[in-house]
Design a protein around this motif. Structure first.
Motif, short mmCIF file in Angstrom:
data_model
loop_
_atom_site.label_atom_id
_atom_site.label_comp_id
_atom_site.label_asym_id
_atom_site.label_seq_id
_atom_site.Cartn_x
_atom_site.Cartn_y
_atom_site.Cartn_z
N LEU A 54 4.33 12.41 4.59
CA LEU A 54 4.84 12.52 3.21
C LEU A 54 3.81 13.25 2.36
CD1 LEU A 54 6.70 11.87 0.82
CD2 LEU A 54 5.61 9.61 0.67
N ILE A 55 4.22 14.41 1.84
CA ILE A 55 3.33 15.14 0.93
C ILE A 55 3.71 14.77 -0.50
CG2 ILE A 55 2.55 17.41 0.14
CD1 ILE A 55 3.40 18.56 2.83
N ILE A 56 2.73 14.30 -1.26
CA ILE A 56 2.97 14.00 -2.67
C ILE A 56 2.24 15.07 -3.49
CG2 ILE A 56 2.72 12.28 -4.51
CD1 ILE A 56 2.70 10.13 -2.27
N LYS A 79 13.13 7.24 3.96
CA LYS A 79 12.90 8.32 4.93
C LYS A 79 12.34 7.78 6.24
CE LYS A 79 14.26 11.62 2.23
NZ LYS A 79 15.60 12.21 2.46
N GLY A 80 12.16 6.49 6.32
CA GLY A 80 11.73 5.89 7.59
C GLY A 80 10.27 6.06 7.93
N LEU A 81 9.42 6.20 6.92
CA LEU A 81 7.99 6.25 7.23
C LEU A 81 7.57 4.92 7.85
CD1 LEU A 81 8.08 8.68 5.13
CD2 LEU A 81 5.69 8.11 4.68
N SER A 110 2.59 6.71 9.82
CA SER A 110 2.82 7.91 9.00
C SER A 110 1.59 8.24 8.18
CB SER A 110 4.02 7.69 8.08
OG SER A 110 5.18 7.43 8.84
N VAL A 111 1.57 9.46 7.66
CA VAL A 111 0.42 9.92 6.89
C VAL A 111 0.88 10.43 5.53
CG1 VAL A 111 -1.43 11.65 6.77
CG2 VAL A 111 -0.89 10.56 8.95
#
Ligand code: NAD
Ligand code: ZN
Length: 357
Positions: free
Chosen positions: A39-41, A91-93, A97-98
């Protein structure tokens, strides 16, 4: 170049230089288990400039999601924190996840706090895009704001790595560059006399901050931060020296009102103020004249805006985390590279404030 950060909880590298963000695939490969989801924030300004580049660098076998915040301090909110967590769950992280923080301190702070609490903590990587983020992306303080106070809800949570791509700084507006540069100067003044001398000789103005000098400033600034934080990760003592210039700086930010003065400009003015107070206590210290000349060159303010009352500023200064039972504690200087926490009486502060108009 590379700076290693060693804290009690984690050891990680800060990679600095043009193209440092291209190391992302390599960094992801060092993880025990390759993440299936990333996930990019980021924020809307940074997304337009750099999101594609970062997404394209990630291996196709990995699903990449992004969450784009509006730019600005207002985004460090509970509401956004909640929305990002919901998005991550939808989203199912999973625990493997990173989270990648792509942006300035605002993005880094909220993304880091999301990562620190999602499923009790998942890995996160900082890709800072502002100069100020040389400060915020290192050291592991992550937070969101509460209506009753800035950064009041947060954690100490270190990233796995920091990829500081200095080519990203080229698009930064001048005011943001100056704000970040104030923290660079702070890191020199509190810890590294040699670096301060280098700044004096090599940075005649902000325009002189070409990529090579910028890289050096970021490297030296981060070195200071890393050394201070490594001996005091959770701010029991020494870490307080990073607050040089901040007691007045924060008070000015509050007194001027939202958007009235940048963090860096407030801190710069605060450092000048703290230096002059220090000179009253330490007769051998003779620095403020020189700082005033430098401040002009860098475009930092050296006067408080008329119409803001010293008493109001004093009251804001008392709300500082360092003050104890109504007494203001400030970081004062003994000599360049050496500072310490001191209690300063109200009347001394009021008198000094009056000379800053
Ligand atoms: P920011 O993240 O709001 O960025 C400033 C502005 O620059 C934003 O509008 C952003 O969209 C834009 N921007 C970012 N990168 C850009 C680029 N490469 N080109 C063009 N525009 C770009 O602010 P900041 O100054 O980086 O960080 C401030 C925040 O950092 C505050 O919330 C503060 O509390 C926090 N902070 C945290 C720590 C810490 O230790 N965690 C330390 C210092 C500050
Ligand atoms: Zn600061």
């Amino acid at each position: 170049s590379e700076v290693k950060v060693k804290t009690e909880s984690k050891e990680y590298s800060v990679h600095i230089g043009p193209g440092a963000s291209e190391m992302l695939p390599e960094v992801l490969k060092t993880f025990n288990k390759a993440p299936k989801t990333i996930l990019i924030i980021t924020d809307d300004v940074v997304a337009k400039l750099y999101l594609d580049k970062i997404e394209a660098a990630i291996d196709q076998s990995c699903t990449v999601h992004h969450f784009i915040l509006p730019n600005g301090e207002g985004s460090k909110s509970f509401q956004n924190y909640y929305e990002i967590q919901s998005f991550a769950l939808e989203k199912g992280l999973d625990r493997n996840s990173v989270v990648i923080a792509l942006g300035g301190g605002v993005v880094g702070d909220i993304a880091g706090f999301v990562a620190s609490t999602f499923m009790r903590g998942i890995k996160f990587i900082q890709i800072p895009t502002t100069l100020l983020a040389h400060d915020s992306a290192v050291g592991g303080k992550v937070a969101i704001n509460h209506p009753l106070g800035k950064n009041m809800i947060g954690a100490f949570y270190q990233p796995e790595a920091v990829l500081y791509d200095t080519s990203f700084i080229s698009t930064l507006p001048e005011g943001e560059l100056r704000s970040g540069f104030a923290e660079v100067v702070k890191h020199a003044l509190i810890w590294d006399k040699g670096f301060y001398e280098w700044i004096k000789e090599n940075i005649p103005s902000l325009e002189a901050l070409d990529e090579e000098r910028l890289m050096y400033c970021i490297e030296k600034g981060i070195q200071t931060k890393a050394e201070v934080v490594s001996s005091d990760e959770t701010e029991q003592g020494l870490r307080a020296i990073l607050n040089y210039g901040h007691t007045l700086g924060h008070a000015l930010e509050a007194a001027y009102g939202y958007g009235g003065i940048s963090h860096g400009d407030g801190v710069a003015l605060g450092m000048l103020f703290a230096t002059e107070l220090s000179e009253e206590l330490v007769p051998s210290l003779d620095l403020s004249k020189e700082l005033r000349t430098l401040w002009k060159k860098f475009g930092f303010p050296s006067k408080i805006k008329p119409g803001i009352h010293p008493e109001d500023i004093l009251n804001w200064m008392k709300k500082d985390k360092k003050s104890k039972s109504g007494h203001i504690h400030m970081v004062l200087m003994q000599e360049v590279g050496k500072v310490l926490l001191e209690s300063v009486p109200d009347d001394v502060i009021i008198k000094k404030l009056a000379s800053f108009y």
